[in-house]
Design a protein around this motif. Structure first.
Motif, mmCIF file in Angstrom:
data_model
loop_
_atom_site.group_PDB
_atom_site.id
_atom_site.type_symbol
_atom_site.label_atom_id
_atom_site.label_comp_id
_atom_site.label_asym_id
_atom_site.label_seq_id
_atom_site.Cartn_x
_atom_site.Cartn_y
_atom_site.Cartn_z
ATOM 1 N N THR A 174 0.806 -1.225 0.000
ATOM 2 C CA THR A 174 0.000 0.000 0.000
ATOM 3 C C THR A 174 0.840 1.277 0.000
ATOM 4 N N HIS A 175 1.913 1.352 0.791
ATOM 5 C CA HIS A 175 2.705 2.588 0.820
ATOM 6 C C HIS A 175 3.420 2.821 -0.515
ATOM 7 N N ARG A 176 3.875 1.753 -1.157
ATOM 8 C CA ARG A 176 4.517 1.878 -2.470
ATOM 9 C C ARG A 176 3.496 2.290 -3.533
ATOM 10 N N LEU A 177 2.322 1.684 -3.477
ATOM 11 C CA LEU A 177 1.260 2.036 -4.432
ATOM 12 C C LEU A 177 0.823 3.487 -4.270
ATOM 13 N N LYS A 178 0.662 3.928 -3.028
ATOM 14 C CA LYS A 178 0.257 5.323 -2.786
ATOM 15 C C LYS A 178 1.302 6.297 -3.317
ATOM 16 N N ARG A 179 2.557 5.965 -3.137
ATOM 17 C CA ARG A 179 3.632 6.825 -3.654
ATOM 18 C C ARG A 179 3.594 6.879 -5.180
ATOM 19 N N LEU A 180 3.350 5.732 -5.806
ATOM 20 C CA LEU A 180 3.268 5.673 -7.265
ATOM 21 C C LEU A 180 2.100 6.518 -7.784
ATOM 22 N N VAL A 181 0.892 6.276 -7.271
ATOM 23 C CA VAL A 181 -0.274 6.980 -7.816
ATOM 24 C C VAL A 181 -0.284 8.459 -7.437
ATOM 25 N N ALA A 182 0.395 8.834 -6.347
ATOM 26 C CA ALA A 182 0.499 10.254 -5.987
ATOM 27 C C ALA A 182 1.324 11.028 -7.016
ATOM 28 N N SER A 183 2.143 10.321 -7.791
ATOM 29 C CA SER A 183 2.986 10.982 -8.791
ATOM 30 C C SER A 183 2.264 11.201 -10.122
ATOM 31 N N TYR A 184 1.071 10.639 -10.273
ATOM 32 C CA TYR A 184 0.332 10.781 -11.529
ATOM 33 C C TYR A 184 -0.121 12.214 -11.751
ATOM 34 N N GLU A 185 -0.274 12.562 -13.012
ATOM 35 C CA GLU A 185 -0.878 13.825 -13.437
ATOM 36 C C GLU A 185 -1.984 13.491 -14.427
ATOM 37 N N ASP A 186 -2.888 14.444 -14.648
ATOM 38 C CA ASP A 186 -3.900 14.266 -15.681
ATOM 39 C C ASP A 186 -3.199 14.014 -17.013
ATOM 40 N N VAL A 187 -3.854 13.267 -17.904
ATOM 41 C CA VAL A 187 -3.307 13.041 -19.233
ATOM 42 C C VAL A 187 -4.301 13.484 -20.297
ATOM 43 N N GLU A 188 -3.744 13.932 -21.401
ATOM 44 C CA GLU A 188 -4.506 14.321 -22.591
ATOM 45 C C GLU A 188 -4.044 13.418 -23.733
ATOM 46 N N PRO A 189 -4.804 13.360 -24.825
ATOM 47 C CA PRO A 189 -4.353 12.551 -25.964
ATOM 48 C C PRO A 189 -2.934 12.942 -26.393
ATOM 49 N N GLY A 190 -2.092 11.939 -26.579
ATOM 50 C CA GLY A 190 -0.701 12.156 -26.974
ATOM 51 C C GLY A 190 0.275 12.105 -25.812
ATOM 52 N N ASP A 191 -0.193 12.295 -24.572
ATOM 53 C CA ASP A 191 0.693 12.197 -23.411
ATOM 54 C C ASP A 191 1.152 10.748 -23.254
ATOM 55 N N ARG A 192 2.357 10.589 -22.688
ATOM 56 C CA ARG A 192 2.935 9.260 -22.536
ATOM 57 C C ARG A 192 3.460 9.040 -21.132
ATOM 58 N N TYR A 193 3.141 7.874 -20.603
ATOM 59 C CA TYR A 193 3.774 7.355 -19.398
ATOM 60 C C TYR A 193 4.488 6.075 -19.800
ATOM 61 N N SER A 194 5.622 5.819 -19.185
ATOM 62 C CA SER A 194 6.325 4.552 -19.350
ATOM 63 C C SER A 194 6.624 4.020 -17.962
ATOM 64 N N PHE A 195 6.640 2.709 -17.853
ATOM 65 C CA PHE A 195 7.094 2.082 -16.621
ATOM 66 C C PHE A 195 8.158 1.082 -17.003
ATOM 67 N N CYS A 196 9.334 1.230 -16.393
ATOM 68 C CA CYS A 196 10.476 0.376 -16.710
ATOM 69 C C CYS A 196 10.950 -0.360 -15.474
ATOM 70 N N GLN A 233 18.118 -2.117 -10.801
ATOM 71 C CA GLN A 233 17.730 -0.821 -10.236
ATOM 72 C C GLN A 233 16.275 -0.729 -9.798
ATOM 73 N N GLY A 234 15.500 -1.789 -9.892
ATOM 74 C CA GLY A 234 14.089 -1.704 -9.555
ATOM 75 C C GLY A 234 13.309 -1.078 -10.686
ATOM 76 N N GLY A 235 12.290 -0.288 -10.334
ATOM 77 C CA GLY A 235 11.406 0.271 -11.347
ATOM 78 C C GLY A 235 11.364 1.777 -11.332
ATOM 79 N N ALA A 236 10.856 2.327 -12.447
ATOM 80 C CA ALA A 236 10.720 3.774 -12.561
ATOM 81 C C ALA A 236 9.523 4.101 -13.430
ATOM 82 N N LEU A 237 8.774 5.103 -13.008
ATOM 83 C CA LEU A 237 7.686 5.664 -13.801
ATOM 84 C C LEU A 237 8.225 6.902 -14.485
#
Length: 167
Positions: A95-117, A122-126
């Protein structure tokens, strides 16, 4: 004739641009698969592409949105899918990791991109439009987040998408 030559000249960089590759942690990643996510078969939500390095130590999913979503919609969807795929107990543990992840989100419009690696060392990165937004060193958690889009590969090593696809 000159017009045709100009059009070919303009199209050449587009045709041969590295849309089939991306860079992460200084390594070239190759596109393995691409699919469109849809709702009710014909409402396109986003286009997703799966990338990895030749050694398989880095894997990424790049999502380019085709519709607008609020950060709250993205967060609700992430949390609901995480619990659906990995269970309530693991969602509670993370839960604490998920909350940190979703707290970093912003609204998106068509054409915006998120990647998760996810990197084996090194673990993961948004990433938002190529820039790192948040990192998490926990590789197991990061693999699960990547699993929101991808199930384990099939017997031929091809990814299996976890969303409804359309053409």
């Amino acid at each position: 004739m000159m017009r045709v030559v100009q059009l070919i000249g303009l199209a050449f960089p587009i045709l041969f641009s590295p849309a089939w590759s991306m860079q992460y942690e200084g390594k070239d990643l190759r596109e393995i698969a691409r699919a469109n996510a849809c709702y009710l078969v014909f409402v396109r939500l986003y286009e997703a592409a799966f990338y990895r390095d030749d050694a398989g130590g880095i894997r990424c999913v790049k999502v380019q949105y085709q519709r607008s979503f609020t950060r709250e919609e993205l967060a609700r969807s992430t949390l609901a899918l995480y619990e659906k795929y990995f269970g309530a107990d693991l969602a509670q543990t993370d839960t604490h990791r998920l909350k940190r992840l979703v707290a970093s989100y912003e609204d998106v419009e068509p054409g915006d991109r998120y990647s998760f690696c996810v990197s084996s060392n090194q673990g993961g990165a948004l990433l938002r439009d190529g820039a790192v937004v948040v990192r998490d060193p926990d590789r197991a958690f990061s693999r699960r987040v990547l699993g929101l889009w991808l199930a384990e590969p099939d017997s031929a090593g091809q990814p299996r998408w976890r969303f409804s696809r359309c053409g």
